[in-house]
Structures are given as structure tokens and as C-alpha cells.
Design an enzyme around this catalytic site. Structure first.
Site, PDB file in Angstrom:
ATOM      1  CB  SER A 281      -0.964  -0.006   1.182  1.00 41.88           C
ATOM      2  OG  SER A 281      -2.013  -0.920   0.936  1.00 41.88           O
TER       3      SER A 281
ATOM      4  CE1 TYR B 169      -5.148   2.001   3.852  1.00 37.28           C
ATOM      5  CE2 TYR B 169      -5.619  -0.312   3.431  1.00 37.28           C
ATOM      6  CZ  TYR B 169      -4.803   0.790   3.286  1.00 37.28           C
ATOM      7  OH  TYR B 169      -3.637   0.693   2.571  1.00 37.28           O
ATOM      8  CB  SER B 170     -12.040   0.854   1.084  1.00 43.76           C
ATOM      9  OG  SER B 170     -12.507   0.165  -0.059  1.00 43.76           O
ATOM     10  CG  ASN B 171      -6.777  -2.386  -0.806  1.00 40.74           C
ATOM     11  OD1 ASN B 171      -5.935  -1.575  -0.452  1.00 40.74           O
ATOM     12  ND2 ASN B 171      -6.785  -3.634  -0.363  1.00 40.74           N
TER      13      ASN B 171
ATOM     14  N   GLY C  47       2.924  -0.817   3.918  1.00 36.97           N
ATOM     15  CA  GLY C  47       2.226  -1.690   2.989  1.00 36.97           C
ATOM     16  C   GLY C  47       2.301  -3.149   3.381  1.00 36.97           C
TER      17      GLY C  47
END
Length: 355
Positions: free
Chosen positions: A73, A166-168, A311
Site C-alpha cells: 500500500s 480503509y478500502s483498497n 504496505g
């Protein structure tokens, strides 16, 4: 956004070179990570690299100094930089709705691209469900639109702007916006606008279907559960992470990136100020962390904050960032560790930047 006082100038000079090494040894011997790598940069630009453990459990090979790893990330910060560069060029509006750039694409149960702004994507408060929660165990190539379709099968987590989570998927959509606005692949834009611009010689966005890591690297491992066997996951396809986490880099390159970003070499002041306007953040970040537009501020025990992201990617975990005065530290391990080990990694970063 509030900023604490920076550590006194003597703080880094007083650091004992072996303190980080001792902490890496602990990560290997106490936490059980196969390998740990670190790069620490002082205000004077000098860099120290450290390694611990074994680079390949099958062969017993040494850990390559400053070897390449999948940085997960941290990729989000690269993606956010490109979006903000396009904002500075007048091609994207931070408070424009997603539908301005991707008309009709982002729709679902409680999901409407006409109500979600670009800023909310970057700040992680859009309410878009996280597609990575719903991925199968199938290790293969994923197209970004396939990942978006997976997310849109699920209900929104909350109304846009109502809270932080949190969201990809937020960065998946940001990557699609970059491609639509520029007419070029995301990988090319990150390479041209960021990687080549500041000379990150060991950083790249893997091509579709590319599963090997190009330069010297430690083997990355996957463990299904505590006590389960370690499986070599180095060459698993990273496409499921795309704009949210696909990059490969080194600790030293990450230090160079975050230092250059804070020094204003990648963004005009107006956009950098927007990037560092933060809101409270929780999991997966340390206590006291605040999330900006693709960047995180984390309190230091010696005062002030450092800016980075961190990440988690199949086979690897990275933590670190840089301070306003040019100190930087990044740590990597060759497994996705437990929360307790992640917290220990955060403390290694703190040690490197404060002592």
C-alpha cells in the site's frame, strides 16, 4: 492538520548504528520473520542499511542488502501523487464527483459515483466496500474493472464522508480516473511522473502477467495461519492490488520517495498542503496516526511526526516514512506478520528516527 515540534538536531547524530540492527535481530529471533531489511537516512543524506535472518529458507542464501520487495500500500501514495499532480494541472478537481471522470461506472447498493468526490477516494472516507475482502484464493491475473465489479456487488459501508475506513477500492477508482484523464496506463503515468522524475532506480510497476521480481530480492513467504508451513509466495501475481498496492521497490528508494515528496519535488505547495490535511485513522495504522490524501502522519516518541504509508502484500510487509528535516527510515520483512509484529516494526521505525 496539526504538527508537533520536530526532534532536536542532535537526535539522529546520537543514534547508535547497532540499535536498528538489534531490533531487526529481534524481529527474526523473537517474532519469527524469515528476514528483515532496513534503510535509515540521516539529515545529511547518509544511508545505513541493515539485514537480519535468511534471504531464502530453502537455500540459506543471505538477505540481499537493500533488496527489492513488494511494497504493497505504499503504492497508494504514488497513486495519490499522480492524482494531485493532475489536480495542479487543472485536469482533475479534488471536490469533483467521481462521475465527472467515470460517468455511470460507480453504482451499487448505497453507492453512487455522483455523490463520491475524488478527495473522498484519496482520504479513505468514500464508503466504498473493500474489494480485497471478497477475493477468492485463486492466484491469477486480475483486471482492474473485474476488481471494481467485485466491490460493487456489495453494499456501501457508509454514506460518503460519514466516517473513515480503509478500502483498497478507493485507490482502484483513483487509478481508473488517472487512466481516463490522461489516456495512458496507470503504470506509465506513475513511471513518468514519479519514478523517473526523482530517479528511483529500483522501483517499478510490474507489467500484466509479470510475477518475478526483477532485481536482487529476499524470498517472500505466505503462512495460512500461526504454526502453518511457510510457502514461497515471491512469484504470486500481484495484479489484485493494482493502484492500491502493486509496486516493487527497495527501502532506500522508499526513503528517497518520501523525502522528495516532503521537500516539494513532486507536488506544488498547494497540492502538498492538501495531501497533508489529515483526519483521524485507525486500523491498520498505529495509535495516533492520521490519514491525509494517500499519506499518513504518525507521532514520534521524540516529538513531531513522520510521514509515510506502509504496505502489506503477499510475502512482504513494509513500514516507514520521512520527517520534514530529511530523516527517513523504512523496514521490510518477508512475510505478512501478526499485528504484534507490525507494532514492533513501527517501534523500529521510531527508534531509527529518534535515537
Amino acid at each position: 492538520m496539526t504538527m508537533g515540534a520536530l526532534a532536536p538536531p542532535a537526535a539522529f547524530a546520537a543514534a547508535r548504528p547497532d540499535s536498528v540492527q538489534k531490533d531487526l535481530n529481534t524481529l527474526v529471533h523473537t517474532d519469527g520473520v524469515p528476514a528483515a531489511l532496513a534503510s535509515v537516512q540521516g539529515r545529511d543524506g547518509r544511508t545505513r542499511t541493515h539485514t537480519a535472518g535468511v534471504g531464502d529458507l530453502a537455500t540459506g542464501a543471505k538477505v540481499p542488502r537493500d533488496g527489492q520487495v513488494r511494497i504493497g500500500s505504499n503504492t497508494k501514495t504514488f497513486t495519490a501523487v499522480v492524482v494531485l499532480q493532475l489536480v495542479g494541472e487543472g485536469k482533475i478537481g479534488l471536490d469533483a464527483p467521481v462521475d465527472t471522470y467515470l460517468p455511470g461506472l460507480v453504482r451499487g447498493d448505497g453507492i453512487d459515483g455522483r455523490r463520491i468526490t475524488v478527495r473522498q477516494l484519496l482520504q479513505q472516507n468514500s464508503g466504498l466496500p473493500n474489494y480485497s475482502k471478497y477475493l477468492s484464493d485463486d492466484i491469477r491475473y486480475y483486471d482492474p474493472r473485474e476488481l471494481l465489479d467485485l466491490a460493487l456487488q456489495h453494499e456501501a459501508d457508509f454514506a460518503p464522508g460519514a466516517k473513515w475506513a480503509y478500502s483498497n477500492t478507493n485507490y482502484l477508482v483513483a487509478g481508473l480516473i488517472i487512466q481516463k484523464v490522461t489516456g495512458r496506463p496507470l503504470a506509465e503515468e506513475i513511471d513518468r511522473r514519479v519514478i523517473k522524475r526523482i530517479g528511483l532506480r529500483h522501483t517499478y510497476f510490474p507489467s500484466p502477467g509479470e510475477v518475478t521480481i526483477r532485481e536482487r530480492h529476499p524470498t517472500g513467504y505466505y503462512q495460512d495461519s500461526a504454526g502453518a508451513p511457510l510457502v514461497d509466495a515471491t512469484e504470486w501475481d500481484p495484479s489484485w492490488a493494482w493502484a492500491a498496492g502493486q509496486l516493487v521497490s527497495t527501502n532506500s528508494d522508499l526513503n528517497r520517495f518520501f523525502t522528495a515528496l516532503l521537500a516539494g519535488r513532486l507536488l506544488p505547495k498547494a497540492q502538498l498542503d492538501q495531501m497533508r490535511t489529515t483526519v483521524p485513522a485507525d486500523y491498520p495504522f498505529p495509535a495516533g496516526a492520521r490519514y491525509g490524501l494517500g499519506i499518513v502522519s504518525t507521532p514520534l516518541s521524540c516529538g513531531g511526526v513522520y510521514w509515510g504509508h506502509g504496505g502489506s502484500m503477499t510475502g512482504y510487509e513494509t513500514r516507514g516514512g520521512a520527517t520534514e528535516d530529511g530523516r527517513a527510515a523504512d523496514i521490510a520483512v518477508t512475510i505478512q506478520p501478526s499485528q504484534a509484529t507490525k507494532e514492533r516494526m513501527d517501534s523500529v521505525v521510531d527508534t531509527a528516527l529518534c535515537r
